[in-house]
Scaffold this active site. Structure first.
Site, PDB file in Angstrom:
ATOM      1  N   GLU A 183      -3.980   4.265  17.781  1.00  0.00           N
ATOM      2  CA  GLU A 183      -2.520   4.187  17.936  1.00  0.00           C
ATOM      3  C   GLU A 183      -2.068   5.241  18.937  1.00  0.00           C
ATOM      4  OE1 GLU A 183      -0.354   2.971  14.172  1.00  0.00           O
ATOM      5  OE2 GLU A 183      -1.859   4.326  13.380  1.00  0.00           O
ATOM      6  N   LYS A 185      -3.084 -10.545  10.014  1.00  0.00           N
ATOM      7  CA  LYS A 185      -3.071 -10.631  11.486  1.00  0.00           C
ATOM      8  C   LYS A 185      -3.888 -11.838  11.916  1.00  0.00           C
ATOM      9  CE  LYS A 185      -2.494  -5.701  12.391  1.00  0.00           C
ATOM     10  NZ  LYS A 185      -1.332  -5.482  13.237  1.00  0.00           N
ATOM     11  N   HIS A 236      -7.218  -0.692   5.876  1.00  0.00           N
ATOM     12  CA  HIS A 236      -7.257  -1.595   7.028  1.00  0.00           C
ATOM     13  C   HIS A 236      -8.649  -1.664   7.676  1.00  0.00           C
ATOM     14  CE1 HIS A 236      -3.065  -1.617   6.397  1.00  0.00           C
ATOM     15  NE2 HIS A 236      -2.722  -0.624   7.173  1.00  0.00           N
ATOM     16  N   LYS A 276      -4.101   8.671  15.400  1.00  0.00           N
ATOM     17  CA  LYS A 276      -2.756   8.600  15.980  1.00  0.00           C
ATOM     18  C   LYS A 276      -2.711   9.452  17.243  1.00  0.00           C
ATOM     19  CE  LYS A 276      -0.262   7.350  11.831  1.00  0.00           C
ATOM     20  NZ  LYS A 276       0.031   5.951  12.121  1.00  0.00           N
ATOM     21  N   ASP A 332      -4.681   6.494   4.715  1.00  0.00           N
ATOM     22  CA  ASP A 332      -3.651   5.640   5.301  1.00  0.00           C
ATOM     23  C   ASP A 332      -4.252   4.421   6.015  1.00  0.00           C
ATOM     24  OD1 ASP A 332      -0.881   5.123   6.082  1.00  0.00           O
ATOM     25  OD2 ASP A 332      -1.515   5.629   8.114  1.00  0.00           O
ATOM     26  N   LYS A 360       0.842  -1.177   0.000  1.00  0.00           N
ATOM     27  CA  LYS A 360       0.000   0.000   0.000  1.00  0.00           C
ATOM     28  C   LYS A 360       0.887   1.240   0.000  1.00  0.00           C
ATOM     29  CE  LYS A 360      -1.787   1.616   3.887  1.00  0.00           C
ATOM     30  NZ  LYS A 360      -1.164   2.286   5.036  1.00  0.00           N
TER      31      LYS A 360
HETATM   32  C1  BG6 Z   1       0.241   1.156   8.247  1.00  0.00           C
HETATM   33  C2  BG6 Z   1       0.019   2.636   8.291  1.00  0.00           C
HETATM   34  O1  BG6 Z   1      -0.325   0.596   7.085  1.00  0.00           O
HETATM   35  O2  BG6 Z   1      -0.350   0.553   9.398  1.00  0.00           O
HETATM   36  C3  BG6 Z   1       0.594   3.232   9.568  1.00  0.00           C
HETATM   37  O3  BG6 Z   1       0.623   3.246   7.163  1.00  0.00           O
HETATM   38  C4  BG6 Z   1       0.057   2.514  10.768  1.00  0.00           C
HETATM   39  O4  BG6 Z   1       0.326   4.624   9.647  1.00  0.00           O
HETATM   40  C5  BG6 Z   1       0.196   0.995  10.633  1.00  0.00           C
HETATM   41  O5  BG6 Z   1       0.761   2.973  11.906  1.00  0.00           O
HETATM   42  C6  BG6 Z   1      -0.524   0.280  11.759  1.00  0.00           C
HETATM   43  O6  BG6 Z   1      -0.230  -1.097  11.671  1.00  0.00           O
HETATM   44  P1  BG6 Z   1      -0.207  -2.015  12.985  1.00  0.00           P
HETATM   45  O7  BG6 Z   1       0.029  -3.384  12.467  1.00  0.00           O
HETATM   46  O8  BG6 Z   1       0.894  -1.495  13.852  1.00  0.00           O
HETATM   47  O9  BG6 Z   1      -1.549  -1.835  13.636  1.00  0.00           O
END
Ligand code: BG6
Length: 483
Positions: A216, A182, A240, A331, A235, A148
């Site tokens: 996050e 995951k 996701h 975030k 993003d 991505k």
């Molecule tokens: C990424 C994003 O695809 O996924 C990031 O670009 C993000 O901004 C990350 O922090 C989160 O992934 P995970 O696996 O840590 O939840």
């Protein structure tokens, strides 16, 4: 319980962008762990290609350090690391020029599966596909893995899909969304379709609403320049969260294979109603005590990019009409916490006096941290003194249920890279799916770009902007705590 490892066919995996952050943090450590698990064939090789001038030894030293930094100490074994490093070859490659392509072509072994992992910036995806064709490096069995972001809107995703389609068949293209790798996300499908208990209740008759949270605690860190052009919508939400949403809402596929699962996910996206203006909140974190605001960290003091987004999504289909899905991600929030919470309707009638305490059950699938499943239940408070009710969790942490070692889940990339070698696309996004997701988010992005509205500010370490509370309050609901 003993983890089963099914060996894959012999392969040459070419990581284009082999010196980059993703290669260092995720791809190579994941491959090392698969070697330790005994899944990689003895002759399988990893060819890292990048622009930098590395000797073979320099590259091995570089990856030795990466394994030191990104593999847990209890999984590091000196001898195994050295054997792993022996599989690596480094090639200096100019992705848009001529240097390195001949060497790359000559380094590939006949008879092995060839996979090319595009671990580079999105502007190189199309040129790389074209170069591979031009230099006749590909054959029937070649696979490409595309990271991505897959486009930044519908038009760019369509044009990238068109270039890839000129060079490869769809079954050779692996568009990665690491959330699908995951373990707990895959468990969501097991929970729904390997247990008869929930499916009869999995609809708007019984479910009041669903909350999907990916929170996050870190800010944009060193990725400000990229992130500022994307924001939380592009993003995280378009990919996701959309994937988590699809797996939660989709109909049971007839079989667990790539075509059936992806057909069902696509139907979900197509059944989404357009988002109403009042059903979405954008936020941006203000400064903390060190003066680190989003605007500072992104290097754009006037930025109006969102680091938080929350929205209410409605599906117009028989199963879900009337049950909203609230999605949020951001975030610099209170904690790192991702979960899908299925909030069931309140019991229709109470026979108890203590009825104001009667709440609907909540089934929570925790993706991270402390992966597990939790069902909130109402029980009688122990002891005499009438029928007092209280809520308790029926809690299954995978660490408790499976033991610490088993619950030490493989990284998403371990599973996904092995699936590429196997040619199994179930956990990858199909071209039409990505386009449908963009078709849904594009008008939302366009509308706020047109309005020029600034995102609401929120404090670092909070639950997000106050406006996001209103999103649920106006429907008589509230967000779950970010704990
Ligand atoms: C990424 C994003 O695809 O996924 C990031 O670009 C993000 O901004 C990350 O922090 C989160 O992934 P995970 O696996 O840590 O939840």
């Amino acid at each position: 319980m003993v983890a089963q490892t099914i060996p894959v066919d012999d392969f040459d995996l070419v990581i284009i962008g082999g010196t980059g952050d993703l290669a260092k943090r995720k791809i190579l450590p994941s491959l090392y762990r698969r070697v330790c698990a005994g899944q990689m064939p003895e002759n399988a090789r990893i060819i890292a290609a990048a622009r930098s001038d590395f000797s073979q030894q320099d590259y091995k030293d570089f990856i030795r350090q990466a394994l030191e930094d990104f593999v847990k100490s209890k999984k590091r074994n000196k001898k195994k690391i050295e054997t792993f490093l022996e599989r690596l070859t480094y090639i200096k490659l100019d992705a848009t020029g001529i240097e390195g392509w001949k060497e790359l072509s000559q380094s590939l072994r006949a008879g092995a599966v060839h996979a090319f992992y595009f671990s580079v910036g999105p502007s190189l995806f199309a040129p790389l596909a074209e170069r591979l064709m031009k230099h006749k490096i590909t054959d029937e069995n070649t696979r490409i893995v595309v990271e991505k972001p897959f486009g930044r809107d519908l038009a760019s995703a369509q044009s990238l899909n068109a270039v890839l389609a000129r060079c490869f068949r769809e079954d050779q293209i692996f568009r990665i969304d690491h959330y699908l790798g995951k373990e707990t996300v895959q468990n969501l499908m097991a929970l729904r379709f390997a247990n008869a208990l929930f499916e009869p209740l999995w609809n708007s008759q019984h479910i009041d609403h669903v909350q999907i949270t990916v929170s996050e605690s870190l800010g944009v860190e060193g990725r400000g320049a990229y992130y500022d052009k994307s924001g939380a919508m592009r993003d995280m939400m378009q990919n996701h969260l959309m994937q988590l949403f699809c797996l939660t809402a989709m109909e049971p596929p007839a079989v667990f294979d790539a075509a059936s699962v992806r057909d069902e996910k696509l139907k979900v996206i197509k059944a989404l109603d357009p988002i109403l203006e009042g059903d979405m909140v954008r936020g941006q974190y203000r400064s903390d005590e060190n003066g680190d605001s989003y605007q500072n960290e992104s290097g754009n003091p006037a930025s109006t990019t969102e680091s938080y987004i929350a929205l209410k999504a409605n599906l117009s289909n028989w199963r879900w009409v009337g049950t909203p899905f609230y999605l949020r991600t951001g975030k610099k929030l209170r904690n790192r916490m991702s979960e899908i919470a299925i909030v069931f309707k309140d019991p229709p009638h109470s026979i108890f006096e203590d009825s104001q305490d009667l709440k609907g059950n909540v089934l929570t699938i925790r993706l991270q941290p402390d992966e597990g499943i939790n069902l909130s239940m109402t029980i009688k408070e122990p002891g005499p003194g009438g029928m007092r009710l209280t809520e308790v969790p029926l809690d299954m942490s995978f660490a408790d249920a499976l033991g610490e070692d088993e619950a030490d889940m493989p990284d998403a990339y371990e599973r996904l890279i092995m699936d590429v070698i196997r040619g199994n696309q179930t956990l990858f996004m199909r071209g039409d799916e990505v386009e449908a997701a963009w078709a849904w988010v594009d008008p939302i992005i366009k509308a706020w770009e047109k309005s020029g509205a600034k995102p609401a500010q929120y404090d670092p370490g909070s639950n997000g902007p106050d406006d996001s509370l209103m999103l649920l309050h106006k429907d008589g609901r509230r967000w779950r705590e970010i704990t």
